[in-house]
Write a protein that holds these residues in place. Structure first.
Motif, short mmCIF file in Angstrom:
data_model
loop_
_atom_site.label_atom_id
_atom_site.label_comp_id
_atom_site.label_asym_id
_atom_site.label_seq_id
_atom_site.Cartn_x
_atom_site.Cartn_y
_atom_site.Cartn_z
N TYR A 69 0.80 -1.22 0.00
CA TYR A 69 0.00 0.00 0.00
C TYR A 69 0.83 1.27 0.00
O TYR A 69 0.27 2.37 0.08
N TRP A 76 -12.56 -0.87 4.10
CA TRP A 76 -12.00 0.47 4.27
C TRP A 76 -11.25 0.86 3.01
O TRP A 76 -10.36 0.12 2.57
N GLN A 77 -11.55 1.99 2.45
CA GLN A 77 -10.80 2.47 1.30
C GLN A 77 -9.45 2.99 1.76
O GLN A 77 -9.37 3.82 2.66
N GLN A 125 -5.66 7.63 -0.87
CA GLN A 125 -4.75 7.87 -1.99
C GLN A 125 -4.31 9.34 -1.91
O GLN A 125 -5.14 10.24 -1.95
#
Length: 371
Positions: A106, A339-340, A343
Motif C-alpha cells: 500500500y 475500508w478504502q 490515496q
C-alpha cells in the motif's frame, strides 16, 4: 475541558490508515525503581486486579511495591538485552516487519506503530504520532490471541480513555482476539514442526498459557475456553492424539485459585507418571518475555529435571518469524476489508487545500486573514 487537537493542522495533510500493534508492557530498565513504576501502573489497573480500590491500594503500596520490585528486577536483569527487554525488542521487530509487508502493498498510505499497555512507548504517545501522520482510519491489534478482560479489554480501555481527550477521532476498529484464526494456528504448527526436525520430538507437548483467577471464568470471561480451543486446533493440525499434549496455566499470583492445571505443579508430577521428556510451547505469548525465558525455560525446566525428567525442550514463541508476520498481516487485511485505503497524490491534496481555504475565507474571513 481542553481537547487535544492536531498541531499545525492543514487540510492538505495526507490522510492515512494506521495499524497500532500493542503488547502488555515492560519496565524501562531492570532496576527496582523502574519495576516499581511499571508494577504500580500494571497492578493498579482494575481490569488486572478486581479488588475494591481502597483495600487494594493498601495491599499494593503497603506490601507488594515494597517487596516485589527488587525480586522482579533480578529476574529481568537475567533476560535483559542491549536493546532492552525481550518483549520490547520482539514487539518492535514484529511492528517493523508488518510495516514492511504493508508498505510493499500500500505504499506510504498505511502506517504501522506499536505501543505498550503499561510503560513505554505508551498508548497515548503512539496515538499522538498516528495523529501527526494523518491517520484517519485506525485498526488496533493487541497481540493477545485469546481474549481476556485483563488483557484485550484493558487495552480497549486505554484507547477509549485517550480518545475521550481528543478533538478529532479516527474511524476505529479493534481486534479483540484471534485464537482460532487459521494462519495463526498454521504459524504455530510450522514453528513446532521445525523444532521437532531440529531437536527431535519428546513424549508430551505441553501448551502453557498465562493464568488468570478462576473467578474470571465463572463470571463469564471466555479466556479459558479460547485457550483450550487453540490447543485443540493446534493438536489437530499437528496430528496429535489427546494423550500426546496437554493444556496448562502458568504465572499465577497471590493465594486465590487460578485456572488449572498449573504448569509448575504439572511439570513436577510428570516424571512420576512416566513422562520423562517434554516439549513446552506457549501459544498465548506472541513474543518471548520474562514469563517464557525465565519462568518456563529456566525455572520450570529446573522443576521438571529435579523431579526426575530427562529432557526438557522449550519451543520459542512466534516472535518475528515469517510465518507469524504472514499470519498477522492476513489478520490485519481481513479486518481493514471495506475500508478504502487513502490515496494521497499531490494533485488531490492541492485541490483539497484550495477548496478548504476558499470555504474558510467565505465563512470566517477575519480568522482566515490571520493565517
Amino acid at each position: 475541558m481542553q481537547f487535544k487537537g492536531s498541531e499545525n493542522f492543514r487540510h492538505n495533510q495526507p490522510e492515512r490508515l494506521g495499524v497500532l500493534v500493542t503488547n502488555l508492557g515492560t519496565p524501562d530498565a531492570p532496576t527496582p525503581s523502574a519495576l516499581r513504576r511499571y508494577l504500580g501502573e500494571f497492578l493498579w489497573d482494575p481490569r488486572v486486579v478486581e479488588v475494591p480500590r481502597p483495600l487494594w491500594w493498601l495491599i499494593l503500596h503497603g506490601v507488594i511495591l515494597r517487596i516485589r520490585p527488587s525480586r522482579s528486577a533480578k529476574a529481568y536483569a537475567g533476560v535483559w538485552q542491549p536493546e532492552g527487554s525481550p518483549l520490547m525488542t520482539h514487539t518492535a521487530d514484529q511492528a517493523s516487519a508488518i510495516s514492511e509487508e504493508l508498505k510493499a502493498r500500500y505504499g506510504d498510505n498505511v502506517v504501522v506503530g506499536f505501543a505498550m499497555r503499561y510503560g513505554n512507548p505508551s498508548v497515548a504517545s503512539a496515538l499522538d504520532e498516528m495523529q501527526r501522520q494523518g491517520v484517519r482510519k485506525l485498526l488496533v491489534l493487541p497481540l493477545y490471541p485469546q481474549y481476556s478482560a485483563s488483557t484485550s479489554a484493558s487495552t480497549f480501555d486505554a484507547i477509549a480513555q485517550d480518545f475521550a481527550k481528543r478533538r478529532w477521532l479516527p474511524d476505529f476498529r479493534f481486534i479483540s482476539h484471534y485464537h482460532d484464526f487459521p494462519p495463526y494456528i498454521e504459524a504455530m504448527a510450522e514453528l513446532i514442526e521445525a523444532h521437532w526436525v531440529e531437536h527431535g520430538r519428546k513424549q508430551k507437548l505441553m501448551l502453557s498459557y498465562h493464568g488468570v483467577p478462576k473467578k474470571y471464568l465463572t463470571k463469564g470471561d471466555p479466556y479459558h475456553c479460547e485457550c483450550h480451543k487453540t490447543s485443540r486446533l493446534l493438536a489437530e493440525r499437528l496430528g496429535l492424539a489427546k494423550d500426546e499434549y496437554m493444556t496448562t496455566f502458568q504465572s499465577r499470583f497471590g493465594r486465590e485459585e487460578w485456572l488449572k492445571p498449573y504448569t509448575d505443579e504439572t511439570l513436577k508430577s510428570l516424571p512420576g507418571q512416566g513422562v520423562k521428556s517434554v516439549d513446552v510451547f506457549c501459544p498465548g505469548f506472541s513474543s518471548d518475555c520474562l514469563e517464557t525465558v525465565e519462568e518456563i525455560d529456566e525455572e520450570n525446566r529446573e522443576y521438571f529435571m529435579e523431579s526426575g525428567g530427562e529432557a526438557f525442550n522449550y519451543v520459542t514463541a512466534l516472535n518475528a518469524t515469517q510465518g507469524h508476520i504472514d499470519a498477522l498481516v492476513a489478520l490485519i487485511e481481513q479486518n481493514i476489508e471495506g475500508w478504502q485505503i487513502p490515496q494521497n497524490n499531490p494533485e488531490h491534496l492541492a485541490e483539497r487545500q484550495v477548496l478548504a481555504d476558499a470555504q474558510q475565507a467565505a465563512v470566517y474571513p477575519h480568522e482566515t486573514a490571520k493565517l
